[in-house]
Design a protein around this motif. Sequence first.
Motif, PDB file in Angstrom:
ATOM      1  N   ARG A 101       0.827  -1.210   0.000  1.00 47.89           N
ATOM      2  CA  ARG A 101       0.000   0.000   0.000  1.00 47.89           C
ATOM      3  C   ARG A 101       0.862   1.261   0.000  1.00 47.89           C
ATOM      4  NH1 ARG A 101      -3.498  -2.534   3.617  1.00 47.89           N
ATOM      5  NH2 ARG A 101      -2.690  -1.350   5.356  1.00 47.89           N
ATOM      6  N   ILE A 102       1.928   1.232   0.816  1.00 44.40           N
ATOM      7  CA  ILE A 102       2.815   2.407   0.866  1.00 44.40           C
ATOM      8  C   ILE A 102       3.458   2.629  -0.499  1.00 44.40           C
ATOM      9  CG2 ILE A 102       4.995   3.287   1.814  1.00 44.40           C
ATOM     10  CD1 ILE A 102       4.240   1.996   4.451  1.00 44.40           C
ATOM     11  N   GLY A 103       3.916   1.519  -1.085  1.00 47.68           N
ATOM     12  CA  GLY A 103       4.549   1.625  -2.392  1.00 47.68           C
ATOM     13  C   GLY A 103       3.603   2.180  -3.435  1.00 47.68           C
ATOM     14  N   LEU A 104       2.378   1.643  -3.404  1.00 43.99           N
ATOM     15  CA  LEU A 104       1.373   2.075  -4.376  1.00 43.99           C
ATOM     16  C   LEU A 104       1.088   3.558  -4.228  1.00 43.99           C
ATOM     17  CD1 LEU A 104       0.184  -0.059  -6.239  1.00 43.99           C
ATOM     18  CD2 LEU A 104      -1.956   0.095  -4.974  1.00 43.99           C
ATOM     19  N   ARG A 105       0.955   3.975  -2.969  1.00 45.39           N
ATOM     20  CA  ARG A 105       0.665   5.369  -2.655  1.00 45.39           C
ATOM     21  C   ARG A 105       1.799   6.265  -3.165  1.00 45.39           C
ATOM     22  NH1 ARG A 105      -2.420   8.213   1.463  1.00 45.39           N
ATOM     23  NH2 ARG A 105      -2.328  10.308   0.623  1.00 45.39           N
ATOM     24  N   ALA A 106       3.031   5.835  -2.867  1.00 38.12           N
ATOM     25  CA  ALA A 106       4.194   6.635  -3.261  1.00 38.12           C
ATOM     26  C   ALA A 106       4.253   6.748  -4.777  1.00 38.12           C
ATOM     27  CB  ALA A 106       5.476   5.991  -2.725  1.00 38.12           C
ATOM     28  N   TRP A 107       3.992   5.609  -5.418  1.00 40.37           N
ATOM     29  CA  TRP A 107       4.028   5.597  -6.881  1.00 40.37           C
ATOM     30  C   TRP A 107       2.988   6.558  -7.461  1.00 40.37           C
ATOM     31  CZ3 TRP A 107       6.538   4.884 -11.064  1.00 40.37           C
ATOM     32  CH2 TRP A 107       5.880   4.710 -12.276  1.00 40.37           C
ATOM     33  N   ALA A 133       3.686   9.759  -9.690  1.00 39.13           N
ATOM     34  CA  ALA A 133       3.067   9.887 -11.016  1.00 39.13           C
ATOM     35  C   ALA A 133       2.285  11.194 -11.109  1.00 39.13           C
ATOM     36  CB  ALA A 133       2.132   8.704 -11.276  1.00 39.13           C
ATOM     37  N   ASP A 134       1.626  11.560  -9.996  1.00 35.27           N
ATOM     38  CA  ASP A 134       0.882  12.813  -9.947  1.00 35.27           C
ATOM     39  C   ASP A 134       1.823  13.996 -10.143  1.00 35.27           C
ATOM     40  OD1 ASP A 134      -1.827  12.585  -9.766  1.00 35.27           O
ATOM     41  OD2 ASP A 134      -1.938  13.655  -7.844  1.00 35.27           O
ATOM     42  N   GLY A 135       2.963  13.922  -9.470  1.00 33.29           N
ATOM     43  CA  GLY A 135       3.951  14.996  -9.586  1.00 33.29           C
ATOM     44  C   GLY A 135       4.432  15.130 -11.016  1.00 33.29           C
ATOM     45  N   LEU A 136       4.686  13.975 -11.652  1.00 33.13           N
ATOM     46  CA  LEU A 136       5.136  13.990 -13.048  1.00 33.13           C
ATOM     47  C   LEU A 136       4.086  14.610 -13.947  1.00 33.13           C
ATOM     48  CD1 LEU A 136       6.965  10.640 -13.819  1.00 33.13           C
ATOM     49  CD2 LEU A 136       7.845  12.977 -13.941  1.00 33.13           C
ATOM     50  N   LYS A 137       2.822  14.241 -13.678  1.00 33.93           N
ATOM     51  CA  LYS A 137       1.750  14.773 -14.502  1.00 33.93           C
ATOM     52  C   LYS A 137       1.653  16.287 -14.344  1.00 33.93           C
ATOM     53  CE  LYS A 137      -1.419  11.477 -13.604  1.00 33.93           C
ATOM     54  NZ  LYS A 137      -2.759  11.061 -13.230  1.00 33.93           N
ATOM     55  N   ALA A 138       1.821  16.751 -13.090  1.00 34.40           N
ATOM     56  CA  ALA A 138       1.761  18.192 -12.840  1.00 34.40           C
ATOM     57  C   ALA A 138       2.880  18.895 -13.596  1.00 34.40           C
ATOM     58  CB  ALA A 138       1.868  18.476 -11.343  1.00 34.40           C
ATOM     59  N   LEU A 139       4.061  18.252 -13.596  1.00 34.92           N
ATOM     60  CA  LEU A 139       5.209  18.826 -14.295  1.00 34.92           C
ATOM     61  C   LEU A 139       4.924  18.884 -15.796  1.00 34.92           C
ATOM     62  CD1 LEU A 139       7.846  19.762 -13.055  1.00 34.92           C
ATOM     63  CD2 LEU A 139       8.909  17.658 -13.881  1.00 34.92           C
ATOM     64  N   ALA A 140       4.321  17.791 -16.305  1.00 35.49           N
ATOM     65  CA  ALA A 140       3.980  17.756 -17.725  1.00 35.49           C
ATOM     66  C   ALA A 140       2.992  18.865 -18.073  1.00 35.49           C
ATOM     67  CB  ALA A 140       3.378  16.396 -18.089  1.00 35.49           C
ATOM     68  N   PHE A 141       2.046  19.078 -17.166  1.00 33.95           N
ATOM     69  CA  PHE A 141       1.046  20.119 -17.395  1.00 33.95           C
ATOM     70  C   PHE A 141       1.710  21.490 -17.421  1.00 33.95           C
ATOM     71  CE2 PHE A 141      -2.157  23.160 -15.944  1.00 33.95           C
ATOM     72  CZ  PHE A 141      -3.173  22.882 -16.823  1.00 33.95           C
ATOM     73  N   LEU A 142       2.665  21.693 -16.488  1.00 28.55           N
ATOM     74  CA  LEU A 142       3.384  22.961 -16.431  1.00 28.55           C
ATOM     75  C   LEU A 142       4.121  23.189 -17.740  1.00 28.55           C
ATOM     76  CD1 LEU A 142       4.243  25.328 -14.620  1.00 28.55           C
ATOM     77  CD2 LEU A 142       6.221  23.971 -13.942  1.00 28.55           C
ATOM     78  N   GLY A 143       4.802  22.102 -18.222  1.00 26.80           N
ATOM     79  CA  GLY A 143       5.544  22.227 -19.467  1.00 26.80           C
ATOM     80  C   GLY A 143       4.634  22.533 -20.642  1.00 26.80           C
ATOM     81  N   GLU A 144       3.518  21.808 -20.691  1.00 25.64           N
ATOM     82  CA  GLU A 144       2.573  21.970 -21.792  1.00 25.64           C
ATOM     83  C   GLU A 144       2.034  23.395 -21.835  1.00 25.64           C
ATOM     84  OE1 GLU A 144      -1.412  19.603 -23.105  1.00 25.64           O
ATOM     85  OE2 GLU A 144      -0.170  18.712 -21.533  1.00 25.64           O
ATOM     86  N   SER A 145       1.665  23.906 -20.648  1.00 24.75           N
ATOM     87  CA  SER A 145       1.095  25.247 -20.632  1.00 24.75           C
ATOM     88  C   SER A 145       2.160  26.295 -20.946  1.00 24.75           C
ATOM     89  CB  SER A 145       0.407  25.534 -19.298  1.00 24.75           C
ATOM     90  OG  SER A 145       1.265  25.238 -18.236  1.00 24.75           O
ATOM     91  N   SER A 146       3.403  26.047 -20.496  1.00 21.68           N
ATOM     92  CA  SER A 146       4.469  27.007 -20.825  1.00 21.68           C
ATOM     93  C   SER A 146       4.693  27.037 -22.324  1.00 21.68           C
ATOM     94  CB  SER A 146       5.775  26.632 -20.133  1.00 21.68           C
ATOM     95  OG  SER A 146       5.565  26.376 -18.798  1.00 21.68           O
ATOM     96  N   ALA A 147       4.710  25.835 -22.931  1.00 18.02           N
ATOM     97  CA  ALA A 147       4.929  25.765 -24.374  1.00 18.02           C
ATOM     98  C   ALA A 147       3.816  26.513 -25.109  1.00 18.02           C
ATOM     99  CB  ALA A 147       4.964  24.305 -24.819  1.00 18.02           C
TER     100      ALA A 147
END
Lengths: 264, 381
Positions: free
Chosen positions: B123-129, B133-147
Amino acid sequence: MSGSDAVIEVDHLSTRFGRAVVHEDVSVTVNRGEVFGIAGGNGCGKSTLLREILLLQQPTSGRIRVFGQEVGAMTQADVRVLRRRCGVLFQYGALFSSLTVLENVEAPLREHTELGDDVIRELAVLKIALTGFPLAGIEKLPNELSGGMRRRAALARAIALDPELLFLDEPTAGLDPVSAGGFDELVEQLQRLLGLTIVIVTHDLDSLWRVVDRVAIMGDGRILGTGTMEELSRADDPAIRLYFHGPRGRAAKEQAEEQVWNQK
Amino acid sequence: MMGHMDATLTNGAPASLDRLDDRTLSCGGAWTLPCLDGIERRLASLHRPEATAFVCDATRITAMDVSGAWLLRRTLNGLETEGRRVELRGLRPEFAQLLQIVSATAVRPAPAEGGGTDSWLERIGLRAWREAADGLKALAFLGESSAALGQLLVRPPRIRWRALVRSMELDGFNALPIVGLLSFLMGVVIAYQGAEQLRTFGGNIFIVDLVGISLLREIAPLVTAILVAGRSGSAYAAQLGTMKVTEELDAIRTLGLSPMELLVLPKILALVLALPLLTVYADAVGVFGGMLVASSQLHVTFTEFLTRFEDAVALRHFLIGVGKAPVFAVIIALVGCYQGFQIRGGVDDVGRRTTISVVQAIFMVIVVDAFFSVALSWMDL
């Protein structure tokens, strides 16, 4: 008209929203044990009529009696009893999106009965099985289901309390022909097995020919005609003729006749 | 809770099952859902016949529905699995048919929920993952909007002026009353708290420094940003989320348009323009509130206050305060839109994500504000 066999009596009902007239002098009687269709074009006031019978909306004038009791004069307790005797399938299912299919069907049982958890669960599973919903999917959330499956799950919730009176609001709208046909068959079967009184709001001509005993055709806020499909298809009223003798109407009729022929 | 009253709506006595003698059980009453309450308990406490084969007499059953039929079937099955043979007698044909339907409808026990046996490590692993993944998605969103923003700045004609102006009205202009009221109250509160202390030292005139610097530099930008995060950030998340649920976002894509360009960028730009303006307004109203308290509590007249204000409050305090506003604006708009895009399927997800968007936006605004304080003090500003 108001024999003891009438389950719903709508008497000279009128509805207005501001200046817009939705209903003008609508009278309909639904008898015990029949499948009654309410048909008509878009925006003719079918759904409003249904909402008024279900006490979700108030008519401007006129009377509605359900199970012989006038709905306008009901106390809170009466309304609760009435709601328990009626099941409703909404057009888009209206399943509670945060609950699984099983929990959706259990919800009315939990609210209205004092049965134990095991019994409620098993009863809910039984109702779900009756609608032909695949039991493997009962732990799914509504948004994980296809349109047809959602409709079946919603039907299971509608019959959870073994209602005597079942309302179906456009049950086959948006379903593919196979699913729609399957749903019609299901409604027919449930009606035959459980002896329900069913009110179907629909403009699916195939459904009308197939499952409905009598139908009221609405147009411009009025009842254009009431009777069996056979009777209405021979009527002279131009508005009704338009409804039945358009290309889709003819095709549905031919298909229905063919089916009857094949059954013989 | 309504069980007793509900029983009156059916015809007849509640369902019953009794033992008549050693070889006979008798069922009676209405076996319908409203009349079934309590039958379970009576079934459990039923004194079962001794004989291995006995008769169940159902002649007295007056009504039956699917639920009742199923309960009768269940009871009989229960008795049969205990090794007895039960013969049902006298059931009316229509009820017998119901019983048949119920028996024929295969009711397998519901499958156990899968994945219930996860260990805590899993459960801890799943949560961390998931968080990662959420953080990565947020980063992707930031990049997309900047572009998208970069493209837009290269080709300004593509800016959706109408959406931008509309957003400025909704998120900026319409926020004026509430932002004004709150910053006025902040000015009053700060001046009141300070007045007590300053009077004891006889430094009445320093109320100007206190109110001016704290409001312009910290309080006004922060309060404005927090209010706008609550007002507009949540609205962005709810709007985009609902559009996603109703497939409007997909419709925009299939029309060859970009939701980013059509919905997100106008909001970001509007907020970047509106939030500094709101902050200036909050500065003015807040200082006015302080001024009122200064004149009533400390006998510092408006003229004295304003003269002192020019000397005591350096321009940089104002600029720092207003300069933080666009950064806050970007944070609020991005968090709101990102959370809106993350909504999946259900209606309750809209509520959840909206809440998250407000909490995250306010949290990040305050964290960034803290960074500003530390960095600016290093630079001796």
